[in-house]
Design an enzyme around this catalytic site. Structure first.
Site, PDB file in Angstrom:
ATOM      1  N   ASP A 154      -1.804   8.219   2.534  1.00 22.00           N
ATOM      2  CA  ASP A 154      -1.212   7.434   3.957  1.00 22.00           C
ATOM      3  C   ASP A 154      -0.077   7.825   5.100  1.00 22.00           C
ATOM      4  O   ASP A 154       1.423   7.576   4.704  1.00 22.00           O
ATOM      5  CB  ASP A 154      -0.569   5.853   3.964  1.00 22.00           C
TER       6      ASP A 154
HETATM    7  C1  SPV Z   1       0.308  -0.443   5.782  1.00 22.99           C
HETATM    8  O1  SPV Z   1      -0.132  -1.204   5.101  1.00 22.99           O
HETATM    9  O2  SPV Z   1      -0.404   0.649   6.214  1.00 22.99           O
HETATM   10  C2  SPV Z   1       1.865  -0.592   6.174  1.00 22.99           C
HETATM   11  C3  SPV Z   1       2.613  -1.766   5.214  1.00 22.99           C
HETATM   12  O3  SPV Z   1       1.823   0.524   7.202  1.00 22.99           O
HETATM   13  S1  SPV Z   1       3.096  -1.033   3.947  1.00 22.99           S
HETATM   14  O4  SPV Z   1       2.130  -0.115   3.299  1.00 22.99           O
HETATM   15  O5  SPV Z   1       4.236  -1.630   3.242  1.00 22.99           O
HETATM   16  O6  SPV Z   1       3.974   0.439   4.753  1.00 22.99           O
HETATM   17 MG    MG Z   2       0.908   1.931   7.718  1.00 22.76          MG
END
Ligand code: SPV
Ligand code: MG
Length: 296
Positions: free
Chosen positions: A55
């Protein structure tokens, strides 16, 4: 007209918390809706994981948007799209808003990580955009939305970056003053101390959002009482699915027979229901099997 945005506005005007849960594809979005949550979070973390990439702005806007579109068509529940840092600067944000709003999402979230972002929970490098730069992105987003109902959530990562509650307040005030409809205050400590301290000092009418991934012992009711209008369970559909698949696949490989894992499976008829196979048969009866002969 964007029905999702109007529905989300309705939830904002209603008393009580808005409880949102993450999803990563059409099926998980449908399941979130069927479970009774108020809205679906099109999570960057979940969607990235579903492509087996980190991510960290590895997926392009177009890839995430394509997945999000499938979610919009799978459920009537409003979709809130996690648009990370807006895929670039304020100019990129303008196109992001136009594309996501046209896709039928109810709102988007823009965070003040520098582009390319990194997941809030990863160790290592963490660069934030300046408050001014992010406030300008929020202004840009609000200036191009078509429906007045479309919701722009501004998110600050100040506490994630170790910069404390005061810096989070300074940034969130700037984003609220730039026109954000809600402010998401993120924290990665193991209790709700930071987010509660933030809410106590919050001095704008803009409603607050939190993501209690690391302080999961704090309930929605407690967070609502502490000043949070929206609570996002960001990644639990993905993590429960991975656990269920890993357990079932491991056992299937080990035991070598399907009946040994029957207790772990939904029946085929449940999948037929989820894809509305009954409607397929109805349409076939009407448009394929019973099609009237065409006269010459
Ligand atoms: C996501 O779910 O991509 C978020 C929330 O942005 S977190 O992973 O907690 O940053
Ligand atoms: Mg996110």
């Amino acid at each position: 007209m964007n029905g999702g945005a109007a529905a989300l506005r309705g939830l904002l005007e209603r008393n009580g918390p808005i409880v949102v849960t993450g999803a990563h594809n059409a099926l998980s979005a449908k399941l979130v809706g069927e479970a009774g949550f108020d809205a679906v979070w099109a999570s960057g973390f979940e969607i990235s994981a579903s492509f087996t990439v980190p991510d960290a702005d590895i997926l392009t806007m177009a890839e995430s948007l394509a997945v999000t579109r499938t979610m919009v068509s799978a459920t009537k529940v409003p979709i809130i799209a996690d648009c990370d840092a807006g895929y670039g600067n304020a100019i990129n944000v303008i196109r992001t808003v136009r594309q996501y709003e046209a896709a039928g999402v109810a709102g988007i979230c823009l965070e003040d990580n520098a582009f390319p972002k990194r997941c809030s929970f990863y160790d290592g490098r963490r660069d934030l955009a300046t408050a001014e730069e992010h406030a300008a992105k929020i202004r840009a987003a609000k200036s191009v939305q078509q429906s007045p109902d479309f919701v722009v959530i501004a998110r600050t990562e100040a506490m994630i970056a170790g910069q404390g509650v005061d810096e989070a307040l300074r940034r969130a005030r700037a984003y609220a003053d730039a026109g954000a409809d809600m402010c998401l205050i993120h924290s990665k400590i193991k209790d709700a101390g930071e987010v509660m301290a933030f809410a106590q000092q919050w001095d704008r009418p803009t409603p607050l959002v939190c993501v209690p991934t690391t302080y999961g012992q704090t309930s929605v009711d407690e967070l609502y009482a502490g000043g949070y209008k929206m609570v996002i369970f960001a990644n639990h559909a993905l993590r429960s699915a991975v656990k269920a698949m890993q357990d079932a696949l491991f056992e299937l490989r080990l035991l070598g027979s399907i009946s040994a894992i029957d207790h772990r499976l939904v029946p085929l008829t449940e999948i037929y229901r989820l894809v509305d196979e009954a409607q397929l048969r109805e349409q076939e009866r009407e448009f394929v099997l019973g099609a009237a002969p065409v006269s010459a």
